[in-house]
Write a protein that holds these residues in place. Structure first.
Motif, mmCIF file in Angstrom:
data_model
loop_
_atom_site.group_PDB
_atom_site.id
_atom_site.type_symbol
_atom_site.label_atom_id
_atom_site.label_comp_id
_atom_site.label_asym_id
_atom_site.label_seq_id
_atom_site.Cartn_x
_atom_site.Cartn_y
_atom_site.Cartn_z
ATOM 1 N N LEU A 41 0.852 -1.191 0.000
ATOM 2 C CA LEU A 41 0.000 0.000 0.000
ATOM 3 C C LEU A 41 0.892 1.246 0.000
ATOM 4 C CD1 LEU A 41 -3.084 -0.208 0.203
ATOM 5 C CD2 LEU A 41 -2.891 0.255 2.642
ATOM 6 N N GLY A 42 0.592 2.172 -0.903
ATOM 7 C CA GLY A 42 1.354 3.419 -0.950
ATOM 8 C C GLY A 42 2.628 3.343 -1.769
ATOM 9 N N ALA A 43 2.867 2.203 -2.416
ATOM 10 C CA ALA A 43 4.109 2.034 -3.182
ATOM 11 C C ALA A 43 4.050 2.709 -4.551
ATOM 12 C CB ALA A 43 4.434 0.545 -3.325
ATOM 13 N N GLY A 44 2.855 3.128 -4.981
ATOM 14 C CA GLY A 44 2.768 3.902 -6.227
ATOM 15 C C GLY A 44 2.022 3.231 -7.367
ATOM 16 N N LYS A 45 1.310 2.131 -7.100
ATOM 17 C CA LYS A 45 0.640 1.380 -8.170
ATOM 18 C C LYS A 45 -0.467 2.201 -8.835
ATOM 19 C CE LYS A 45 -0.482 -1.902 -5.229
ATOM 20 N NZ LYS A 45 0.095 -1.281 -3.995
ATOM 21 N N THR A 46 -1.283 2.866 -8.011
ATOM 22 C CA THR A 46 -2.373 3.673 -8.587
ATOM 23 C C THR A 46 -1.808 4.916 -9.270
ATOM 24 O OG1 THR A 46 -3.951 2.837 -6.957
ATOM 25 C CG2 THR A 46 -4.540 4.876 -8.072
ATOM 26 N N THR A 47 -0.767 5.508 -8.703
ATOM 27 C CA THR A 47 -0.119 6.664 -9.337
ATOM 28 C C THR A 47 0.405 6.288 -10.722
ATOM 29 O OG1 THR A 47 0.505 7.497 -7.166
ATOM 30 C CG2 THR A 47 1.750 8.358 -9.046
ATOM 31 N N PHE A 48 1.018 5.142 -10.822
ATOM 32 C CA PHE A 48 1.518 4.635 -12.113
ATOM 33 C C PHE A 48 0.351 4.492 -13.099
ATOM 34 C CE2 PHE A 48 2.448 1.154 -14.995
ATOM 35 C CZ PHE A 48 3.756 1.393 -15.403
ATOM 36 N N THR A 49 -0.756 3.933 -12.613
ATOM 37 C CA THR A 49 -1.929 3.736 -13.471
ATOM 38 C C THR A 49 -2.463 5.081 -13.959
ATOM 39 O OG1 THR A 49 -2.413 1.730 -12.206
ATOM 40 C CG2 THR A 49 -4.192 2.613 -13.577
ATOM 41 N N LYS A 50 -2.451 6.080 -13.080
ATOM 42 C CA LYS A 50 -2.854 7.436 -13.494
ATOM 43 C C LYS A 50 -1.956 7.957 -14.603
ATOM 44 C CE LYS A 50 -4.950 9.293 -9.380
ATOM 45 N NZ LYS A 50 -4.685 9.829 -8.066
ATOM 46 N N GLY A 51 -0.675 7.658 -14.504
ATOM 47 C CA GLY A 51 0.270 8.089 -15.542
ATOM 48 C C GLY A 51 -0.055 7.445 -16.884
ATOM 49 N N ILE A 52 -0.449 6.177 -16.846
ATOM 50 C CA ILE A 52 -0.858 5.486 -18.079
ATOM 51 C C ILE A 52 -2.108 6.162 -18.649
ATOM 52 C CG2 ILE A 52 -1.792 3.307 -19.012
ATOM 53 C CD1 ILE A 52 1.069 2.805 -18.377
ATOM 54 N N ALA A 53 -3.073 6.446 -17.765
ATOM 55 C CA ALA A 53 -4.332 7.079 -18.201
ATOM 56 C C ALA A 53 -4.052 8.436 -18.833
ATOM 57 C CB ALA A 53 -5.283 7.212 -17.015
ATOM 58 N N ARG A 54 -3.165 9.186 -18.218
ATOM 59 C CA ARG A 54 -2.823 10.508 -18.749
ATOM 60 C C ARG A 54 -2.138 10.381 -20.111
ATOM 61 N NH1 ARG A 54 -2.792 14.862 -15.238
ATOM 62 N NH2 ARG A 54 -2.136 13.728 -13.382
ATOM 63 N N ALA A 55 -1.243 9.422 -20.214
ATOM 64 C CA ALA A 55 -0.523 9.224 -21.474
ATOM 65 C C ALA A 55 -1.473 8.792 -22.592
ATOM 66 C CB ALA A 55 0.588 8.196 -21.284
ATOM 67 N N LEU A 56 -2.590 8.156 -22.215
ATOM 68 C CA LEU A 56 -3.592 7.740 -23.199
ATOM 69 C C LEU A 56 -4.630 8.832 -23.435
ATOM 70 C CD1 LEU A 56 -4.187 4.086 -21.917
ATOM 71 C CD2 LEU A 56 -3.137 4.722 -24.100
ATOM 72 N N SER A 57 -4.432 10.004 -22.809
ATOM 73 C CA SER A 57 -5.362 11.131 -22.909
ATOM 74 C C SER A 57 -6.775 10.767 -22.475
ATOM 75 C CB SER A 57 -5.414 11.685 -24.336
ATOM 76 O OG SER A 57 -4.133 11.965 -24.818
ATOM 77 N N LEU A 58 -6.902 9.928 -21.464
ATOM 78 C CA LEU A 58 -8.243 9.576 -20.990
ATOM 79 C C LEU A 58 -8.842 10.770 -20.256
ATOM 80 C CD1 LEU A 58 -7.723 5.947 -19.679
ATOM 81 C CD2 LEU A 58 -8.361 6.749 -21.944
#
Ligand code: ADP
Ligand code: MG
Length: 153
Positions: A41-58
């Motif tokens: 928990l808190g290691a950055g998994k959701t943050t990483f996923t947000k980065g993917i979403a941003r890169a996909l222009s979601l």
């Protein structure tokens, strides 16, 4: 591929580079691309996923799907083979059958799906052998380490 980032923004940038690497690979018929995000928990998994979403222009930025198991985001226009980002958080699952009951087999066999799954160890038997694995770890308050393991061909 390995990196230690010094901020959540840097983790998002690392996610974009990872996505570029995925997009450079040819798709595999009959299988989704599955990325298992491992770490506490808190290691950055959701943050990483947000980065993917941003890169996909979601348009909708990813939030933690902890209470809904799974969220599907439509990628428009499609990027490479991908038309959907499927974000799964298996943290609260008691039994892998819960994931099967929401249609895992159909989701995981559609090459148009890019699936990011947090807490994959909760559903270990359902993660395909050709999944990517990323191990996240906490270094200090602002630093996280990520190690990417690519599936064998
Ligand atoms: P997880 O999904 O693995 O539980 P989150 O991404 O939800 O983790 O949370 C990571 C937390 O750590 C966030 O509050 C974020 O702001 C913070 N943080 C601090 N430094 C970093 C970093 N280098 N990378 C990612 N998150 C960081
Ligand atoms: Mg999370």
């Amino acid at each position: 591929m390995e990196e230690t980032t010094e901020s959540k923004e840097a983790t998002e940038r690392f996610a974009k580079r990872f996505l570029d690497r995925l997009l450079a690979k040819p798709g595999k018929p009959g299988t989704a691309t599955v990325v298992a995000l491992e770490g506490d928990l808190g290691a950055g998994k959701t943050t990483f996923t947000k980065g993917i979403a941003r890169a996909l222009s979601l348009p909708d930025l990813v939030t933690s799907p902890t209470f809904v198991i799974e969220k599907v985001y439509y990628i428009d226009p499609p990027q490479g083979p991908y038309r959907r980002l499927v974000h799964i958080d298996a943290y609260r699952l008691e039994d892998p059958k819960e994931l099967e009951s929401i249609g895992w087999h159909e989701i995981a066999t559609d090459p148009e799906n890019l699936i990011l799954i947090e807490w994959p160890q909760k559903v270990a038997g359902l993660i395909p052998p050709r999944a990517w694995h990323i191990a996240f770890s906490y270094v200090d308050e602002h630093s996280r380490n990520m190690v990417v393991t690519e599936p064998a061909q």
